[in-house]
Design a protein around this motif. Structure first.
Motif, PDB file in Angstrom:
ATOM      1  N   GLN A  73       0.961  -3.917 -10.565  1.00  0.00           N
ATOM      2  CA  GLN A  73       2.020  -4.281  -9.618  1.00  0.00           C
ATOM      3  C   GLN A  73       2.381  -3.097  -8.734  1.00  0.00           C
ATOM      4  N   ARG A  74       2.484  -1.905  -9.316  1.00  0.00           N
ATOM      5  CA  ARG A  74       2.804  -0.709  -8.532  1.00  0.00           C
ATOM      6  C   ARG A  74       1.680  -0.388  -7.557  1.00  0.00           C
ATOM      7  N   ARG A  75       0.426  -0.566  -7.980  1.00  0.00           N
ATOM      8  CA  ARG A  75      -0.708  -0.329  -7.079  1.00  0.00           C
ATOM      9  C   ARG A  75      -0.588  -1.199  -5.839  1.00  0.00           C
ATOM     10  N   GLU A  76      -0.292  -2.480  -6.034  1.00  0.00           N
ATOM     11  CA  GLU A  76      -0.149  -3.393  -4.897  1.00  0.00           C
ATOM     12  C   GLU A  76       1.009  -2.977  -3.992  1.00  0.00           C
ATOM     13  N   GLN A  77       2.118  -2.564  -4.610  1.00  0.00           N
ATOM     14  CA  GLN A  77       3.286  -2.153  -3.825  1.00  0.00           C
ATOM     15  C   GLN A  77       3.015  -0.874  -3.032  1.00  0.00           C
ATOM     16  N   LEU A  78       2.328   0.074  -3.644  1.00  0.00           N
ATOM     17  CA  LEU A  78       1.993   1.321  -2.950  1.00  0.00           C
ATOM     18  C   LEU A  78       1.000   1.077  -1.822  1.00  0.00           C
ATOM     19  N   GLU A  79       0.081   0.148  -2.027  1.00  0.00           N
ATOM     20  CA  GLU A  79      -0.868  -0.201  -0.973  1.00  0.00           C
ATOM     21  C   GLU A  79      -0.135  -0.779   0.233  1.00  0.00           C
ATOM     22  N   LYS A  80       0.795  -1.690  -0.037  1.00  0.00           N
ATOM     23  CA  LYS A  80       1.592  -2.260   1.054  1.00  0.00           C
ATOM     24  C   LYS A  80       2.393  -1.173   1.762  1.00  0.00           C
ATOM     25  N   TYR A  81       2.919  -0.242   0.981  1.00  0.00           N
ATOM     26  CA  TYR A  81       3.711   0.846   1.566  1.00  0.00           C
ATOM     27  C   TYR A  81       2.861   1.702   2.501  1.00  0.00           C
ATOM     28  N   MET A  82       1.677   2.109   2.048  1.00  0.00           N
ATOM     29  CA  MET A  82       0.801   2.951   2.874  1.00  0.00           C
ATOM     30  C   MET A  82       0.389   2.220   4.151  1.00  0.00           C
ATOM     31  N   GLN A  83       0.117   0.943   4.029  1.00  0.00           N
ATOM     32  CA  GLN A  83      -0.267   0.171   5.213  1.00  0.00           C
ATOM     33  C   GLN A  83       0.896   0.033   6.188  1.00  0.00           C
ATOM     34  N   ALA A  84       2.097  -0.162   5.640  1.00  0.00           N
ATOM     35  CA  ALA A  84       3.274  -0.299   6.501  1.00  0.00           C
ATOM     36  C   ALA A  84       3.569   1.000   7.235  1.00  0.00           C
ATOM     37  N   VAL A  85       3.431   2.127   6.545  1.00  0.00           N
ATOM     38  CA  VAL A  85       3.648   3.425   7.199  1.00  0.00           C
ATOM     39  C   VAL A  85       2.610   3.649   8.284  1.00  0.00           C
ATOM     40  N   ARG A  86       1.352   3.365   7.972  1.00  0.00           N
ATOM     41  CA  ARG A  86       0.277   3.597   8.936  1.00  0.00           C
ATOM     42  C   ARG A  86       0.429   2.709  10.172  1.00  0.00           C
ATOM     43  N   GLN A  87       0.912   1.479   9.998  1.00  0.00           N
ATOM     44  CA  GLN A  87       1.013   0.578  11.149  1.00  0.00           C
ATOM     45  C   GLN A  87       2.212   0.907  12.037  1.00  0.00           C
ATOM     46  N   ASP A  88       3.187   1.644  11.497  1.00  0.00           N
ATOM     47  CA  ASP A  88       4.349   2.011  12.297  1.00  0.00           C
ATOM     48  C   ASP A  88       3.932   3.027  13.363  1.00  0.00           C
ATOM     49  N   PRO A  89       4.194   2.762  14.647  1.00  0.00           N
ATOM     50  CA  PRO A  89       3.739   3.663  15.715  1.00  0.00           C
ATOM     51  C   PRO A  89       4.338   5.058  15.638  1.00  0.00           C
ATOM     52  N   LEU A  90       5.490   5.183  14.995  1.00  0.00           N
ATOM     53  CA  LEU A  90       6.123   6.488  14.856  1.00  0.00           C
ATOM     54  C   LEU A  90       5.672   7.196  13.586  1.00  0.00           C
TER      55      LEU A  90
END
Length: 472
Positions: A73-90
């Motif tokens: 569950q944590r792996r999935e959450q961390l993956e979503k987190y990294m993707q969300a940070v990367r997609q943020d233009p800032l």
């Protein structure tokens, strides 16, 4: 770029204890291993710098040792987190995020910071050896190459470093454009294969910018070497008469004239990808895709062995995405995927305006799908800068890739909206095929060679018809 955390590992710490490492992959390749505490530290730094309302949600700490289900569950959450940070233009382009990934990459590969010599390949096969630090980022290495070649600062942004793989038949596969979050020396060394090289190549698409490059002696030589190489590889198609003209100019040392003639040839400035699979015009078709001239060109082999060719203009693509999924390696078992028994399947899909009021998704299954997406994004960047009257030089140096979006069980890289309302005076679409609508595909002989393609001309689409800001 495509970020994922497909797997975890239990590793030993310095004091003999064990911990869970999360393996961050970029484009399906291991980039670094990090602990939860390292990512938590990054999260706290980002939150302090940019504010809590900007930072995506981060999985909470746990008091007790995690169960296998909780680790997953944590792996999935961390993956979503990294993707969300990367997609943020800032956040995704911030030095804080990029430096974290560079440091983690270096620590994972256990390469100390020291001076090393790194070979950079030129298009003509020559190598330029630069003295760098193992911790130098992509821009530092590019600057070192430019200094070694005596390429002026104002032309450095016209070129980029690419990771390529050279096959036994001298075929060239573009793996990716080296990014700001990686260390080129570490990236090439970690592959542990002599097939991989770092290649210097121009990073723009519009041949109008060739003039800027050719005004400089070094720029001229680099562009000339690339043009010669592309012709020799068959990426630029040349008939017998054109070949004679090119050979004559080469013998005279007329490099500018050689390039000017090259600019008139089919597929000048295109990147050619390895054979792959598409669902257009029907599922399961083999295709060779090339990117250039603000389009993706398809050379399709239909199930009935007929060969067809056509192109999809980037100005008619409403959006695109890259999706990844794990597929079992054929090993005679029916076990579900595990880290050691799965391959990553990549697909590029784009929504295309086939005709007025009719959009259709076209999918390409290829391990180079993300490189194709990067090509599309850079084409759009150039068009937008040109449309706004901005500086191509500034854009080339600051260019970044599409954002990441997760949908269901797949991860996606999706482009931003493209162009705004069309010029009403622009030439309208000519429907060349009722069956395939405005995408022009026409049969060509499978026996045609790169030395004689004079009869293979075709027409693409040049209109923005039907696409406005509200549609995007």
């Amino acid at each position: 770029m495509h970020f994922s955390i497909p797997e975890t590992e239990v590793r030993s710490g310095e004091n003999g204890s064990t911990y869970v490492a999360y393996n961050i992959h970029v484009n399906g390749v291991l980039h670094c291993r990090v602990r939860y505490s390292q990512l938590l530290g990054l999260h706290e730094q980002i939150k302090k710098e940019y504010g809590s309302n900007v930072v995506p949600a981060f999985p909470p700490k746990k008091i007790f040792t995690l169960t296998p289900a909780e680790v997953e569950q944590r792996r999935e959450q961390l993956e979503k987190y990294m993707q969300a940070v990367r997609q943020d233009p800032l956040l995704g382009t911030s030095e804080m995020f990029n430096s974290f990934l560079r440091k983690a990459q270096q620590e994972t590969q256990q390469i100390p910071t020291e001076e090393v010599a790194l070979d950079i390949c030129l298009s003509n096969g020559q190598k330029v050896t630069v003295n760098i630090l193992t911790s130098d980022q992509t821009e530092d290495v590019l600057d070192a190459v430019a200094t070694k070649l005596d390429l002026p600062d104002d032309l450095v942004g016209y070129f980029s470093l690419f990771l390529v793989r050279e096959g036994v038949d001298e075929g060239l596969t573009f793996v990716r454009k080296l990014q700001e979050f990686e260390l080129p020396y570490v990236s090439i060394t970690s592959l542990r294969s002599s097939e991989f090289h770092i290649l210097l190549r121009k990073s723009y698409w519009d041949m109008a910018y060739d003039g800027d490059v050719m005004d400089n002696r070094v720029g001229l030589n680099l562009l000339y070497a690339q043009t010669v190489s592309d012709i020799e590889r068959g990426w630029i198609l040349v008939n017998k008469d054109q070949h004679r003209q090119l050979k004559s100019l080469q013998e005279k040392g007329s490099k500018k004239e050689f390039i000017h003639l090259g600019q008139t040839l089919k597929y000048y400035g295109y990147i050619k990808f390895d054979p792959c699979i598409t669902d257009f015009p029907e599922k399961g078709c083999q295709v060779i895709v090339s990117a250039g001239n603000n389009e993706l060109n398809f050379h399709v082999k239909l199930p009935n062995e007929q060969i067809k060719e056509g192109s999809f203009k980037v100005t008619r693509m409403r959006c695109w995405r890259v999706t990844s999924s794990q597929v079992p390696i054929a090993n005679g078992t029916t076990n579900p995927c595990s880290a050691s028994k799965c391959d990553v399947k990549l697909e590029l899909a784009f929504e295309y305006l086939m005709s007025k009021d009719r959009l259709q998704w076209v999918t390409i299954t290829s391990q180079q799908a993300i490189m194709m997406s990067i090509c599309l994004q850079s084409m759009v960047d150039e068009l937008m800068v040109k449309k706004s009257g901005g500086s191509i030089k500034k854009m080339l140096r600051k260019r970044h890739n599409g954002s990441i979006h997760r949908s269901d069980s797949q991860q996606a890289v999706k482009s931003p909206p493209l162009l705004d309302s069309p010029d009403p005076n622009r030439e309208q679409i000519v429907k060349l095929s009722t069956k395939l609508s405005s995408v022009s595909l026409r049969g060509i002989s499978a026996s045609n060679s790169a030395n004689d393609i004079s009869g293979n001309d075709f027409h693409g689409n040049y209109a923005f018809e039907g696409i406005g800001d509200d549609d995007l």
